[in-house]
Design a protein around this motif. Structure first.
Motif, PDB file in Angstrom:
ATOM      1  N   ARG A   1     -40.865  -4.028 -18.909  1.00 49.91           N
ATOM      2  CA  ARG A   1     -39.864  -3.039 -18.510  1.00 49.91           C
ATOM      3  C   ARG A   1     -38.550  -3.682 -18.081  1.00 49.91           C
ATOM      4  NH1 ARG A   1     -42.171   1.911 -17.445  1.00 49.91           N
ATOM      5  NH2 ARG A   1     -40.563   2.440 -15.951  1.00 49.91           N
ATOM      6  N   CYS A   2     -38.466  -5.001 -18.188  1.00 47.81           N
ATOM      7  CA  CYS A   2     -37.245  -5.700 -17.776  1.00 47.81           C
ATOM      8  C   CYS A   2     -36.085  -5.269 -18.679  1.00 47.81           C
ATOM      9  CB  CYS A   2     -37.461  -7.210 -17.873  1.00 47.81           C
ATOM     10  SG  CYS A   2     -35.931  -8.120 -17.637  1.00 47.81           S
ATOM     11  N   LEU A   3     -35.011  -4.789 -18.054  1.00 49.83           N
ATOM     12  CA  LEU A   3     -33.881  -4.265 -18.830  1.00 49.83           C
ATOM     13  C   LEU A   3     -33.201  -5.359 -19.639  1.00 49.83           C
ATOM     14  CD1 LEU A   3     -32.402  -1.904 -16.101  1.00 49.83           C
ATOM     15  CD2 LEU A   3     -34.055  -1.379 -17.900  1.00 49.83           C
TER      16      LEU A   3
ATOM     17  N   GLY B   1     -28.377  -8.110 -21.482  1.00 50.65           N
ATOM     18  CA  GLY B   1     -28.774  -8.677 -20.205  1.00 50.65           C
ATOM     19  C   GLY B   1     -28.670  -7.686 -19.057  1.00 50.65           C
ATOM     20  N   CYS B   2     -29.022  -8.179 -17.871  1.00 51.35           N
ATOM     21  CA  CYS B   2     -29.026  -7.364 -16.653  1.00 51.35           C
ATOM     22  C   CYS B   2     -28.840  -8.320 -15.493  1.00 51.35           C
ATOM     23  CB  CYS B   2     -30.355  -6.620 -16.531  1.00 51.35           C
ATOM     24  SG  CYS B   2     -30.707  -6.017 -14.872  1.00 51.35           S
ATOM     25  N   ASP B   3     -27.812  -8.084 -14.675  1.00 51.51           N
ATOM     26  CA  ASP B   3     -27.546  -9.004 -13.565  1.00 51.51           C
ATOM     27  C   ASP B   3     -28.067  -8.489 -12.237  1.00 51.51           C
ATOM     28  OD1 ASP B   3     -26.426 -11.001 -15.009  1.00 51.51           O
ATOM     29  OD2 ASP B   3     -24.360 -10.328 -14.746  1.00 51.51           O
ATOM     30  N   THR B   4     -28.891  -7.446 -12.272  1.00 52.30           N
ATOM     31  CA  THR B   4     -29.330  -6.858 -11.002  1.00 52.30           C
ATOM     32  C   THR B   4     -30.139  -7.845 -10.169  1.00 52.30           C
ATOM     33  OG1 THR B   4     -29.274  -4.715 -12.046  1.00 52.30           O
ATOM     34  CG2 THR B   4     -30.453  -4.850  -9.974  1.00 52.30           C
ATOM     35  N   CYS B   5     -30.914  -8.707 -10.822  1.00 53.91           N
ATOM     36  CA  CYS B   5     -31.637  -9.763 -10.071  1.00 53.91           C
ATOM     37  C   CYS B   5     -30.659 -10.546  -9.208  1.00 53.91           C
ATOM     38  CB  CYS B   5     -32.287 -10.771 -11.018  1.00 53.91           C
ATOM     39  SG  CYS B   5     -33.732 -10.200 -11.868  1.00 53.91           S
TER      40      CYS B   5
HETATM   41  S1  SF4 Z   1     -33.321  -6.955 -12.192  1.00 51.32           S
HETATM   42 FE1  SF4 Z   1     -34.128  -8.773 -13.282  1.00 51.32          FE
HETATM   43  S2  SF4 Z   1     -36.278  -8.258 -13.712  1.00 51.32           S
HETATM   44 FE2  SF4 Z   1     -35.228  -6.394 -13.189  1.00 51.32          FE
HETATM   45  S3  SF4 Z   1     -34.561  -5.512 -15.115  1.00 51.32           S
HETATM   46 FE3  SF4 Z   1     -32.874  -6.750 -14.384  1.00 51.32          FE
HETATM   47  S4  SF4 Z   1     -33.160  -8.777 -15.271  1.00 51.32           S
HETATM   48 FE4  SF4 Z   1     -35.079  -7.665 -15.497  1.00 51.32          FE
END
Ligand code: SF4
Length: 144
Positions: A6-8, A32-36
């Motif tokens: 489910r990782c965006l 990608g996703c920078d929420t981490c």
């Molecule tokens: S916060 Fe990290 S683990 Fe969660 S969806 Fe984004 S990249 Fe993936």
């Protein structure tokens, strides 16, 4: 617990049709996703960089959706293929832009999404149809 399926970030990079619930969760992410990074306690005291600054350092960091939906083979080859996003290839970039346009209820993207309905790639046709439905539904609900 993290469910990597489910990782965006991973979703923006994988091929095929993205299930509706997960596609909605992608928001306007194209790659990608920078929420981490945003939620990591180690980064708590670091100021986020402004979109203008990001654009100066990484041209294309905040791209317009419509040119991505319409991304031609020529433009992909000349401007995108050699960049860090190039490896996910043109179709996934266009698919993600279509998903983002649907999620953002971007009415200006409707002509480009309508053209995408005729694309030879069935994944793009499906996501164009979903995005158009989302925008149309939203528009109908906000007319009254
Ligand atoms: S916060 Fe990290 S683990 Fe969660 S969806 Fe984004 S990249 Fe993936």
């Amino acid at each position: 617990m993290i469910d990597p399926s489910r990782c965006l970030s991973a979703l923006t990079q994988r091929g095929g049709v993205i299930p509706a619930e997960l596609a909605r969760a992608m928001g306007n992410r194209i790659y990608g996703c920078d929420t981490c990074q945003e939620v990591c306690p180690q980064n708590a005291n670091i100021s986020p960089i402004s979109p203008d600054f990001a654009q100066d350092i990484f041209p294309g960091a905040t791209p317009e959706l419509i040119p991505l939906i319409e991304l031609t083979v020529k433009d992909f080859r000349e401007h995108v293929r050699s960049s860090s996003i190039g490896w996910i290839r043109r179709a996934r970039i266009r698919r993600n832009a279509a998903i983002a346009a649907g999620n953002m209820k971007c009415q200006q993207a409707m002509p480009s999404l309508t053209d995408m309905l005729e694309d030879e790639n069935p994944v793009l046709r499906e996501h164009a149809a979903i995005a158009l439905r989302e925008i149309d539904c939203w528009r109908s609900c906000h007319l009254y």
